[in-house]
Design a protein around this motif. Structure first.
Motif, PDB file in Angstrom:
ATOM      1  N   ASP A  60       0.852  -1.189   0.000  1.00  0.00           N
ATOM      2  CA  ASP A  60       0.000   0.000   0.000  1.00  0.00           C
ATOM      3  C   ASP A  60       0.886   1.237   0.000  1.00  0.00           C
ATOM      4  O   ASP A  60       1.609   1.514   0.962  1.00  0.00           O
ATOM      5  N   GLU A  61       0.811   1.990  -1.084  1.00  0.00           N
ATOM      6  CA  GLU A  61       1.685   3.158  -1.289  1.00  0.00           C
ATOM      7  C   GLU A  61       1.535   4.186  -0.150  1.00  0.00           C
ATOM      8  O   GLU A  61       2.523   4.790   0.273  1.00  0.00           O
ATOM      9  N   THR A  62       0.314   4.353   0.368  1.00  0.00           N
ATOM     10  CA  THR A  62       0.094   5.318   1.457  1.00  0.00           C
ATOM     11  C   THR A  62       0.794   4.856   2.731  1.00  0.00           C
ATOM     12  O   THR A  62       1.470   5.637   3.408  1.00  0.00           O
ATOM     13  N   LEU A  63       0.655   3.561   3.044  1.00  0.00           N
ATOM     14  CA  LEU A  63       1.327   3.024   4.233  1.00  0.00           C
ATOM     15  C   LEU A  63       2.835   3.162   4.100  1.00  0.00           C
ATOM     16  O   LEU A  63       3.537   3.475   5.066  1.00  0.00           O
ATOM     17  N   VAL A  64       3.333   2.938   2.880  1.00  0.00           N
ATOM     18  CA  VAL A  64       4.780   3.034   2.635  1.00  0.00           C
ATOM     19  C   VAL A  64       5.257   4.468   2.880  1.00  0.00           C
ATOM     20  O   VAL A  64       6.259   4.695   3.560  1.00  0.00           O
ATOM     21  N   ARG A  65       4.517   5.424   2.337  1.00  0.00           N
ATOM     22  CA  ARG A  65       4.901   6.834   2.517  1.00  0.00           C
ATOM     23  C   ARG A  65       4.902   7.219   4.001  1.00  0.00           C
ATOM     24  O   ARG A  65       5.839   7.841   4.498  1.00  0.00           O
ATOM     25  N   ASP A  66       3.840   6.802   4.708  1.00  0.00           N
ATOM     26  CA  ASP A  66       3.762   7.104   6.145  1.00  0.00           C
ATOM     27  C   ASP A  66       4.932   6.467   6.891  1.00  0.00           C
ATOM     28  O   ASP A  66       5.516   7.074   7.793  1.00  0.00           O
ATOM     29  N   ALA A  67       5.243   5.237   6.502  1.00  0.00           N
ATOM     30  CA  ALA A  67       6.321   4.508   7.190  1.00  0.00           C
ATOM     31  C   ALA A  67       7.672   5.165   6.936  1.00  0.00           C
ATOM     32  O   ALA A  67       8.512   5.238   7.844  1.00  0.00           O
ATOM     33  N   MET A  68       7.882   5.673   5.733  1.00  0.00           N
ATOM     34  CA  MET A  68       9.152   6.336   5.436  1.00  0.00           C
ATOM     35  C   MET A  68       9.276   7.625   6.250  1.00  0.00           C
ATOM     36  O   MET A  68      10.346   7.948   6.765  1.00  0.00           O
ATOM     37  N   ALA A  69       8.154   8.328   6.393  1.00  0.00           N
ATOM     38  CA  ALA A  69       8.163   9.560   7.197  1.00  0.00           C
ATOM     39  C   ALA A  69       8.448   9.221   8.656  1.00  0.00           C
ATOM     40  O   ALA A  69       9.226   9.912   9.333  1.00  0.00           O
ATOM     41  N   ARG A  70       7.837   8.156   9.144  1.00  0.00           N
ATOM     42  CA  ARG A  70       8.053   7.724  10.536  1.00  0.00           C
ATOM     43  C   ARG A  70       9.511   7.317  10.749  1.00  0.00           C
ATOM     44  O   ARG A  70      10.140   7.681  11.748  1.00  0.00           O
ATOM     45  N   ALA A  71      10.046   6.581   9.778  1.00  0.00           N
ATOM     46  CA  ALA A  71      11.439   6.126   9.893  1.00  0.00           C
ATOM     47  C   ALA A  71      12.389   7.327   9.950  1.00  0.00           C
ATOM     48  O   ALA A  71      13.317   7.361  10.760  1.00  0.00           O
ATOM     49  N   LEU A  72      12.119   8.297   9.107  1.00  0.00           N
ATOM     50  CA  LEU A  72      12.960   9.505   9.068  1.00  0.00           C
ATOM     51  C   LEU A  72      12.939  10.200  10.427  1.00  0.00           C
ATOM     52  O   LEU A  72      13.980  10.591  10.965  1.00  0.00           O
ATOM     53  N   LYS A  73      11.728  10.306  10.980  1.00  0.00           N
ATOM     54  CA  LYS A  73      11.566  10.939  12.288  1.00  0.00           C
ATOM     55  C   LYS A  73      12.320  10.169  13.378  1.00  0.00           C
ATOM     56  O   LYS A  73      12.817  10.746  14.336  1.00  0.00           O
ATOM     57  N   ASN A  74      12.413   8.856  13.187  1.00  0.00           N
ATOM     58  CA  ASN A  74      13.082   8.026  14.189  1.00  0.00           C
ATOM     59  C   ASN A  74      14.564   7.812  13.897  1.00  0.00           C
ATOM     60  O   ASN A  74      15.180   6.884  14.417  1.00  0.00           O
ATOM     61  N   GLY A  75      15.099   8.654  13.019  1.00  0.00           N
ATOM     62  CA  GLY A  75      16.557   8.661  12.876  1.00  0.00           C
ATOM     63  C   GLY A  75      17.133   7.906  11.692  1.00  0.00           C
ATOM     64  O   GLY A  75      18.343   7.828  11.545  1.00  0.00           O
TER      65      GLY A  75
END
Ligand SMILES: [Zn+2]
Length: 427
Positions: A60-75
């Motif tokens: 799911d492209e939306t979940l992927v985008r959210d996950a990449m943003a979360r990962a970035l936030k987590n370092g």
């Protein structure tokens, strides 16, 4: 300082358990894995390099985008996220520089959509490594698989002088819902592999039990179904609406009524059904997540065809439009009996364990079957092992494993196998 493999392995497993990620969103996990492998000076490829994007299911492209943003936030560094091109998973190669077989070990990395138990007696709560992401949990033990895979990688690097040939260390995304292996196998990643070994913690194997699977994986197809109807006033004009909710309910009931097949076990499950917009509006949308399984490819195909027919029938009866999308698919386990003998020979040398008879009771599905099929079709051999633990059932809120005992057993099988098939003959 020399690392303690077992201690490290348990530590890694608990670190991963704390931050579970669902299939195709394992960016933090992939980053962790890649840092570890590159720390061992292994060349590592990530994302699209190991994935045939034409064969990706259930992403799911939306979940992927959210996950990449979360990962970035987590370092996780942006440069690494760019390197993945939006696809999780990693592969390291260890080349000993000496001629010999190509051996692949595969670990899966994703979690399950379960909220971890808040029972204070649940060990991850007691020791403070329970999931910090409500609704996501390593409730299938893939955290353990990844931990074993990483520590086996370290062992291979530290023992490379005793080994020959090449190793491919595969860290696969999205096993749940049988999604990730298909796209990785289709990339050709394992086409040159002579020996392939993977495994699962738990299952029917109790703590201290180890064994080889020579069957039991059900072929399976997962579907996302979107049903589109037409909204209307539920009081004054229900006849003008096309009820997607009723269509979804009817389809769900009809699916349970698919006749059993005489040639093998079947399964059908509708796992989620969301429908409707408001109390007094004829529901215009419904969405189902469902699956079928079969003991053979043919029996699964029989189930799959019924799914398409049932939604086509419901479309007509309820004047709605169903879109049935394949969201995952796996197959049965092809066999390499000669390799099983070798694996079992290795298993006999693992202390304080009991080897159980080869396992082939029809149970769940495991998309590793697609890697195994590909390896065997290209002339290699493959095996899938179980290393037991005592547990309350996979995918349950209080699922737990005895990592300090179970993981070393797996480690000893993988490293023993490496020595057995890639041991240096001239040393
Ligand atoms: Zn699993």
């Amino acid at each position: 300082m020399k690392h303690d493999y077992f201690e490290d392995m348990v530590g890694i497993r608990r670190t991963l358990h704390h931050r579970p990620e669902e299939g195709w969103t394992e960016f933090e996990t992939t980053w962790f894995v890649v840092q570890y492998l590159r720390g061992l000076s292994l060349p590592v490829t990530v994302g699209k390099a190991n994935i045939n994007t034409d064969e990706v299911l259930g992403r799911d492209e939306t979940l992927v985008r959210d996950a990449m943003a979360r990962a970035l936030k987590n370092g996780v560094p942006q440069s690494f996220l760019d390197e993945t091109e939006g696809y999780t998973g990693a592969v390291a190669v260890l080349d000993t520089g000496r001629p010999g077989p190509v051996t692949a070990f595969r670990s899966d990395m994703d979690c399950v959509l379960v909220r971890e138990s808040d029972d204070p007696e649940h060990l991850p709560n007691k020791l403070g490594f329970a999931s910090e992401r409500p609704g996501f949990m390593h409730a299938c033990g893939h955290d353990a698989h990844t931990a074993v895979g990483l520590e086996v990688a370290r062992w291979l690097v530290e023992h490379r002088e005793e080994l020959c040939g090449r190793f491919k260390l595969i860290f696969q995304p999205a096993e749940e819902g049988v999604r990730g292996a298909r796209a990785m196998a289709a990339s050709g990643l394992v086409d040159d592999v002579n020996y392939f070994l993977s495994g699962h913690i738990g299952g029917i194997a109790k703590l201290g039990e180890i064994g080889v699977m020579d069957g039991g994986f059900l072929a399976s197809t997962k579907f996302d179904v979107d049903i589109e109807g037409l909204p209307a006033h539920a009081g004054n004009a229900p006849h003008l609406g096309h009820n997607a909710l009723m269509a979804a309910c009817a389809a769900s009931m009809m699916l349970q009524g698919i006749p059993r097949h005489g040639d093998g076990t079947t399964r059908v499950s509708v796992g989620t059904l969301h429908a409707g917009e408001g109390r007094n509006v004829i529901p215009a949308h419904a969405r189902l997540q469902m699956e079928v399984r079969g003991e053979t490819e043919e029996v699964n195909e029989y189930m799959r065809e019924y799914v398409y027919d049932i939604f086509a029938g419901v479309d007509k009866a309820y004047r709605v439009k169903s879109t049935v999308t394949k969201a995952g698919e796996s197959t049965t386990l092809l066999q390499s009996p000669e390799l099983y003998d070798i694996v079992e020979e290795v298993m006999k040398s693992v202390p304080d364990t009991t080897m159980i008879p080869r396992v082939h009771v029809p149970s769940g599905s495991e998309d590793c079957a697609l890697f195994i099929r590909r390896v065997i079709q290209h002339g290699g051999q493959a095996a899938f092992i179980l290393y037991g633990c005592n547990h309350t059932g996979h995918h349950r809120r209080n699922f737990d494993i005895q990592d300090e005992v179970s993981l070393p057993n797996a480690f000893r099988i993988f490293t023993g196998f490496a020595k057995r098939v890639n041991g240096r003959k001239d040393a």
